[in-house]
Design a protein around this motif. Structure first.
Motif, PDB file in Angstrom:
ATOM      1  N   TRP A 272       0.678  -1.179   0.144  1.00 32.51           N
ATOM      2  CA  TRP A 272       0.351   0.100  -0.502  1.00 32.51           C
ATOM      3  C   TRP A 272       1.074   1.663  -0.089  1.00 32.51           C
ATOM      4  CZ3 TRP A 272      -4.766  -0.921  -1.367  1.00 32.51           C
ATOM      5  CH2 TRP A 272      -5.167  -2.005  -0.852  1.00 32.51           C
ATOM      6  N   SER A 273       1.191   1.073   0.610  1.00 31.50           N
ATOM      7  CA  SER A 273       2.928   2.258   0.923  1.00 31.50           C
ATOM      8  C   SER A 273       3.275   2.324  -0.548  1.00 31.50           C
ATOM      9  CB  SER A 273       4.077   2.231   1.744  1.00 31.50           C
ATOM     10  OG  SER A 273       5.023   3.065   1.959  1.00 31.50           O
ATOM     11  N   VAL A 274       4.046   1.249  -1.224  1.00 34.31           N
ATOM     12  CA  VAL A 274       4.685   1.680  -2.631  1.00 34.31           C
ATOM     13  C   VAL A 274       3.423   2.502  -3.512  1.00 34.31           C
ATOM     14  CG1 VAL A 274       5.646  -0.045  -4.436  1.00 34.31           C
ATOM     15  CG2 VAL A 274       6.626   0.151  -1.869  1.00 34.31           C
ATOM     16  N   GLY A 275       2.440   1.493  -3.190  1.00 29.80           N
ATOM     17  CA  GLY A 275       0.459   1.603  -4.565  1.00 29.80           C
ATOM     18  C   GLY A 275       0.859   3.207  -4.518  1.00 29.80           C
ATOM     19  N   LEU A 276       0.650   3.638  -3.213  1.00 25.87           N
ATOM     20  CA  LEU A 276       0.501   5.396  -2.920  1.00 25.87           C
ATOM     21  C   LEU A 276       1.747   6.612  -3.368  1.00 25.87           C
ATOM     22  CD1 LEU A 276      -2.060   5.002   0.400  1.00 25.87           C
ATOM     23  CD2 LEU A 276      -2.509   5.331  -2.004  1.00 25.87           C
ATOM     24  N   SER A 277       2.857   5.891  -3.261  1.00 25.31           N
ATOM     25  CA  SER A 277       3.684   6.806  -3.348  1.00 25.31           C
ATOM     26  C   SER A 277       3.862   6.972  -5.111  1.00 25.31           C
ATOM     27  CB  SER A 277       4.546   6.634  -2.719  1.00 25.31           C
ATOM     28  OG  SER A 277       4.809   6.531  -1.290  1.00 25.31           O
ATOM     29  N   THR A 278       3.893   5.750  -5.150  1.00 25.25           N
ATOM     30  CA  THR A 278       3.808   5.851  -6.918  1.00 25.25           C
ATOM     31  C   THR A 278       2.979   6.355  -7.617  1.00 25.25           C
ATOM     32  OG1 THR A 278       3.504   3.814  -6.967  1.00 25.25           O
ATOM     33  CG2 THR A 278       5.465   3.707  -7.101  1.00 25.25           C
ATOM     34  N   LEU A 279       1.663   5.794  -6.992  1.00 23.52           N
ATOM     35  CA  LEU A 279       0.330   7.331  -7.380  1.00 23.52           C
ATOM     36  C   LEU A 279       0.674   8.903  -7.650  1.00 23.52           C
ATOM     37  CD1 LEU A 279      -2.275   6.917  -8.484  1.00 23.52           C
ATOM     38  CD2 LEU A 279      -3.590   6.990  -6.561  1.00 23.52           C
ATOM     39  N   GLY A 284       1.609  13.820 -10.159  1.00 24.87           N
ATOM     40  CA  GLY A 284       3.067  14.577 -10.277  1.00 24.87           C
ATOM     41  C   GLY A 284       3.502  14.994 -11.692  1.00 24.87           C
ATOM     42  N   THR A 285       4.016  14.101 -12.037  1.00 26.42           N
ATOM     43  CA  THR A 285       4.349  13.552 -13.630  1.00 26.42           C
ATOM     44  C   THR A 285       4.138  13.913 -14.884  1.00 26.42           C
ATOM     45  OG1 THR A 285       4.738  11.540 -13.634  1.00 26.42           O
ATOM     46  CG2 THR A 285       6.404  12.792 -12.579  1.00 26.42           C
TER      47      THR A 285
END
Length: 317
Positions: A272-279, A284-285
């Motif tokens: 979940w941490s990876v998912g939200l961070s990459t989302l 942004g990009t």
């Protein structure tokens, strides 16, 4: 009549790539990534360097392959023209700002899940100045991953979704097709931009709508007449469709970007941490690429996001 005016205009090369190309690239990347553990546990190789290289290769080859095939076989044979791969000095400033903000947001997410920021606990391991260490620690995450992933997700995928949404709206032509035709048909368009009958909230008269639909069925690509009619008949409220298409494209590319990274992590809280961070990074990009029309800022932001973790790990080491 002189030769310049009598010579027929060259037909612009209209890109034929779309969401299907992006879907194939993502699908193959996920399949290869799922097969990687089987390859590594089969005893085929026990070298850490080979395993590190393969872990990136199984994802990068399908993504980059989809981009190159779309551009050179189905597009304009230019990564700049097709996907906006270009840089300006201002992109450095935009990229650093967006990458830093995304990393701060990711750190707040990590605090919510773990009670601490992982950026202060990252360990790179023993520093070994050899090819494997340089590739896995510096070259892959800070240079190659931002370039390849932004080319695919914000270049091919995001533009495919946007063009598809615009084509399905009242615009009728994608930005790529309209941009090409606008350049090739400037004299024709200028001659055809007189007042046109409208109905309702800026909608064009039905005759023009029918003419454009008929032309799209008759010709495989938009013609000069299509471009002229479209430029003259484009409704005032079309910008609303383009804004909606932009938001849809940014969200779609960000979600797929996050899902691909989540599926490469182990199941658990970290997922979940990876998912939200990459989302957040993808949003942004994606917004940066849509606002500037270039991938330069998005690539810098992605490199900044990854680089801050690497710098923290090297400092701790």
């Amino acid at each position: 009549m002189d030769a310049a005016t009598s010579r027929p205009l060259a037909t612009p090369r209209v890109p034929r790539w779309g969401a299907t190309d992006a879907a194939i690239g993502v699908g193959l990347a996920l399949v290869f990534a799922a097969l990687l553990p089987l390859i590594l546990t089969s005893g085929w190789t026990t070298t850490i360097g080979v395993a590190t290289f393969l872990s990136y290769l199984v994802v990068w080859v399908p993504l980059l392959g989809a981009v190159l095939i779309a551009s050179f076989l189905r597009g304009r044979r230019s990564l700049t023209a097709d996907f906006g791969l270009r840089f300006r000095f201002i992109d450095i400033l935009w990229g650093l700002g967006v990458g830093l903000l995304a990393r701060v947001a990711a750190s707040l997410i990590e605090i919510a899940f773990y009670g601490r920021m992982s950026i202060g606990y990252v360990t790179i391991g023993e520093v070994e100045y050899n090819a494997v260490w340089v590739f896995g620690t510096l070259l892959a995450p800070i240079v190659l991953a931002p370039l390849i992933e932004e080319l695919f997700f914000r270049g091919l995928l995001q533009r495919s979704v946007y063009n598809g949404a615009v084509a399905a709206s009242r615009d009728g032509l994608t930005d790529d097709a309209a941009g090409d035709l606008a350049t090739a048909t400037a004299p024709v368009v200028l001659a055809a931009t007189g007042p046109q009958p409208t109905t309702g909230l800026g909608h064009t008269a039905s005759a023009l709508d029918h003419a454009h639909r008929d032309a799209s069925h008759t010709h495989p690509h938009p013609t000069l007449a299509d471009a002229a009619a479209l430029a003259a008949a484009r409704p005032v409220g079309v910008s609303r469709d383009r804004r909606r298409a932009t938001v849809t494209a940014i969200i779609a590319s960000s979600v797929v970007f996050a899902v691909v990274h989540v599926l490469q992590t182990q199941f658990g809280v970290g997922m979940w941490s990876v998912g939200l961070s990459t989302l957040i990074l993808g949003l942004g990009t994606g917004a940066l690429a849509a606002y500037t029309g270039r991938l330069g800022g998005a690539i810098i932001a992605h490199a900044t996001f990854n680089g801050l973790i690497i710098i923290a790990g090297l400092t701790a080491a």
